[in-house]
Design an enzyme around this catalytic site. Structure first.
Site, PDB file in Angstrom:
ATOM      1  CG  HIS A 137      19.949  24.980  35.597  1.00 44.70           C
ATOM      2  ND1 HIS A 137      20.892  25.071  37.772  1.00 44.70           N
ATOM      3  CD2 HIS A 137      20.910  23.700  35.802  1.00 44.70           C
ATOM      4  CE1 HIS A 137      21.916  24.941  37.637  1.00 44.70           C
ATOM      5  NE2 HIS A 137      21.440  23.247  36.819  1.00 44.70           N
TER       6      HIS A 137
ATOM      7  CE1 TYR B 176      27.834  14.313  40.112  1.00 45.83           C
ATOM      8  CE2 TYR B 176      26.225  16.194  39.749  1.00 45.83           C
ATOM      9  CZ  TYR B 176      27.777  15.328  39.622  1.00 45.83           C
ATOM     10  OH  TYR B 176      27.253  15.182  38.127  1.00 45.83           O
TER      11      TYR B 176
ATOM     12  NE  ARG C 179      22.929  17.848  33.900  1.00 46.37           N
ATOM     13  CZ  ARG C 179      23.014  17.695  32.372  1.00 46.37           C
ATOM     14  NH1 ARG C 179      23.162  17.046  31.511  1.00 46.37           N
ATOM     15  NH2 ARG C 179      23.844  19.680  31.887  1.00 46.37           N
TER      16      ARG C 179
ATOM     17  NE  ARG D 282      31.819  21.306  41.434  1.00 45.92           N
ATOM     18  CZ  ARG D 282      31.610  21.263  40.115  1.00 45.92           C
ATOM     19  NH1 ARG D 282      32.630  20.519  39.418  1.00 45.92           N
ATOM     20  NH2 ARG D 282      30.696  21.293  40.021  1.00 45.92           N
TER      21      ARG D 282
ATOM     22  NE  ARG E  52      26.359  22.250  26.479  1.00 45.61           N
ATOM     23  CZ  ARG E  52      26.846  23.955  27.321  1.00 45.61           C
ATOM     24  NH1 ARG E  52      27.537  23.749  27.887  1.00 45.61           N
ATOM     25  NH2 ARG E  52      26.490  24.790  26.049  1.00 45.61           N
TER      26      ARG E  52
ATOM     27  CG  HIS F  52      26.153  20.425  42.450  1.00 46.02           C
ATOM     28  ND1 HIS F  52      24.823  20.090  41.880  1.00 46.02           N
ATOM     29  CD2 HIS F  52      26.232  20.196  41.091  1.00 46.02           C
ATOM     30  CE1 HIS F  52      24.682  20.661  41.119  1.00 46.02           C
ATOM     31  NE2 HIS F  52      25.461  20.726  39.982  1.00 46.02           N
TER      32      HIS F  52
END
Length: 698
Positions: free
Chosen positions: A446, A479, A386, A575, A416, A603
């Site tokens: 990822h 983040y 992303r 989290r 997504r 994160h």
């Protein structure tokens, strides 16, 4: 990380040892709602934002998780979840808990946050509350910007019920024809060209539907408006792509994104609590949705619109400003505030950055920008899962390619809800000569990797970044993530071989300083867990500390239960979703779970094994979920620098200190702890780290 381990001990564990992941997710969103309730610790505008985040989270949960559950029910899949709950029973439990949470959110907004905002001059108004000047300006806005794009759709014998797009806000209007005196239903979709709450200035807003309702006589000229209400449908929006081969992924995904616009079944209907029974019956019938999936909510619907309030310039009602600092090891010198030559800095030592406290712009972003401009750099390889719409990372890769460097970008177009944006970036990168790879068939990429090859006087040298978060300058300010910057030849060789694997040149599975999913992370972590059990039984120091966003994987959880039962202290900092049940006698008495939510989204993924006093520590991209361990390419890199190990160790110490604000899990129940037994406020770990960074000179 060490892969040496003893043979696993076979041990019977009881049934019912997992919490359900969907209900655990709802518990996580309840913790988000706790922040919206917290008037002592959270500034008012931030509380409004957490209400918006709660709604946004719930939207995605229904679009993906509930939609998938309904697909299983419709397909007749009667298989219980790992927690032992049948699909229909789980769906019922989700709907019941959602109704409770949404009612609580509405109460917090209407009885707490909204009145508090009004006391500060920030108001969401009805039309009658507007001044004459505001009404005049809104009349003009409607005439010039809104009316031309409205498309009222009538429903009658010649006009079927229209398709209602997911997450759109709609006006349902009941009309009466003055001549035939026949009642007619019509639908108006609120246009997305304007904010959900239209700003009037000076902290005053009007809901978009209130503005349109005031002009319904113009929209339905010659008709009598009998009644109106708003409604909102959530549909299955998860992407399903059949991948024949890597070359077809892009085209298959583009086709699938087009199909999102039609044919997706509804999974939730939100309506105003004052809706007329006849109108509700029409909506449920036409949308083919059950009454249990209908949520009656006080107006206004869709509190994601509260994100609009973040534009209000009220420092007294927001978190204090915070400016990330350049990491000390990336400065030219102690007395200088100028960023260093990053290649020179990394030749001296590895650098472990923690965002947003350490600046992303002067570390990770600067690395790729300096590489793009450096004539000695021959190649840049990077994964992109992303990124932001105006990404300087993308610009640097294009600059490097145009300068003749070999640039490889692995763009994960299946990320997504970012699929469309990533397709656009992939096309743009290809246009400027970047070699674009679209990931591997059957797997999402990822991992967060960057590799730079530089021609130096003593030969080629490689530099790498391995992180826990995306290459996104915007989210890097919101983040909490960590990243290792290094030119260690063992690590860079691992990264180089992994990039070759990702681009299709090898079938590499063995790495020296990396654990790589899907082949290696689960097994590597379980081997480390078993090694801690063996150390504890041998009387050696043993401890396990893990920080992730979510933990669901049963094999890993069972290994942690075995460690707890063997007497190994296990601390888990989670989290979001947590399928672990800590503190259960005979199962998890030595296992603690904490959750920390706040200003920044926690994160990073961190893994700590005591290893008989010589800690084995890693950071990486993987959560403990099936999708991460089985269906994604993920990495965890081992951290060996004693200072970096101490830094990560201190984070765990702070998180599990009883003087730190956290949510604490016992079995399946979360408890928020913000004060000590005397009512004294506890330490906020994020504010503590901000304060410490702010004392640095640069």
């Amino acid at each position: 990380m060490s892969l040496q381990a003893e043979a696993p001990t076979v041990e019977e564990l009881p049934e019912g040892r997992y919490s359900d992941r969907e209900l655990s997710w709802l518990a996580f969103n309840n913790r988000v709602l706790d922040l919206a309730k917290d008037a002592q610790r959270v500034p008012l505008l931030e509380r409004a934002k957490f209400l918006a985040i709660f709604s946004s989270n719930l939207d995605e949960f229904y679009m993906v998780r509930v939609a998938g559950l309904k697909r299983r029910i419709d397909a007749g899949v009667a298989v219980p979840s790992p927690a032992g709950i049948m699909p229909r029973d789980l769906h019922d439990a989700i709907l019941t808990r959602t109704a409770e949470l949404v009612a609580d959110q509405s109460r917090v907004f209407n009885e707490d946050v909204r009145p508090a905002l009004e006391n500060q001059g920030i108001r969401i108004l009805d039309w009658a509350e507007l001044t004459e000047d505001e009404q005049h300006r809104m009349h003009e806005l409607f005439t010039e910007r809104i009316f031309p794009v409205l498309t009222p759709l009538a429903v009658d014998s010649s006009h079927p019920f229209p398709y209602i797009s997911g997450l759109s806000i709609n006006l349902a209007v009941l009309l009466n024809h003055p001549t035939t005196e026949g009642r007619q239903f019509a639908r108006i979709k609120l246009p997305s060209i304007l904010s959900r709450f239209v700003p009037l200035g000076s902290g005053r807003f009007i809901p978009l539907e209130k503005l349109i309702v005031e002009h319904l006589d113009e929209v339905f000229s010659g008709m009598q408006v009998l009644q109106y209400t708003t409604f909102r449908v959530t549909r299955n929006e998860d992407v399903e792509v059949e991948e024949d081969d890597a070359e077809n992924i892009l085209f298959a995904l583009e086709k699938e994104l087009l199909s999102r616009k039609v044919g997706r079944s509804p999974v939730r209907l939100e309506v105003e609590e004052t809706i007329d029974d006849e109108m509700l019956k029409l909506l449920t019938s036409e949308l083919d949705i059950s009454e249990r999936e209908v949520f009656k909510i006080p107006a206004p619907l869709d509190l994601t619109g509260l994100f609009a309030l973040t534009s209000i310039d009220r420092e007294d009602l927001s978190y204090p400003g915070f400016l990330p600092k350049t990491h000390p090891d990336l400065l030219m010198g102690v007395e200088s505030s100028k960023p260093a030559d990053i290649f020179k800095a990394l030749r001296k030592k590895d650098v472990l950055v923690q965002h947003p406290y350490d600046s992303f712009a002067t570390s990770v972003q600067r690395l790729v920008e300096q590489a793009a401009a450096d004539p000695r750099v021959l190649a840049i390889k990077q994964t992109l899962y992303r990124t932001s719409g105006d990404s300087p990372i993308i610009d640097a890769l294009i600059e490097a390619a145009m300068a003749g460097k070999q640039v490889l970008a692995l763009v994960e177009i299946k990320a997504r809800f970012d699929e469309q944006a990533n397709i656009a970036w992939a096309r743009k990168l290809e246009k400027y000569g970047v070699h674009v790879v679209y990931g591997m068939v059957g797997l999402k990429t990822h991992c967060k990797l960057m590799l730079i090859v530089r021609d130096e006087p003593d030969g080629l040298r490689r530099y790498a970044h391995i992180g826990t978060g995306n290459y996104n300058p915007k989210t890097a300010r919101m983040y909490e993530d960590m990243g290792l910057l290094t030119c260690n030849p063992i690590i860079t060789d691992d990264v180089a071989r992994l990039f070759n694997h990702l681009s299709g040149m090898t079938r590499e599975t063995n790495y020296r300083r990396l654990l790589v999913a899907p082949a290696g992370i689960r097994n590597g972590l379980i081997e480390n867990i078993e090694h801690e059990i063996a150390n504890h039984r041998a009387g050696l120091p043993a401890r396990i500390r893990i920080k992730v966003n979510s933990v669901v994987d049963e094999a890993t959880i069972d290994a942690l239960y075995r460690a707890s039962n063997a007497g190994v202290p296990v601390d888990m900092w989670v989290r979001g979703i947590c399928a672990v049940r800590p503190g259960v006698p005979g199962l998890s008495e030595n296992l603690r779970v904490r959750s920390i939510l706040g200003r920044f989204l926690e994160h990073s993924r961190l893994f700590w094994f005591e290893n008989a006093g010589n800690p084995s520590v890693g950071i990486g991209s993987s959560d403990l979920m099936h999708r991460n361990l089985d269906r994604r390419v993920e990495t965890i890199v081992s951290i060996t620098n004693p200072g970096h190990i101490a830094q990560i160790g201190e984070l765990f110490d702070l998180a599990f200190d009883d003087q730190t604000v956290s949510w604490r899990l016992h079995d399946r129940a979360w408890t928020q702890v913000t004060t000590d037994e005397n009512g004294v406020p506890l330490r906020d770990i994020q504010e503590f780290l901000i304060a410490r960074v702010s004392t640095r000179r640069h």
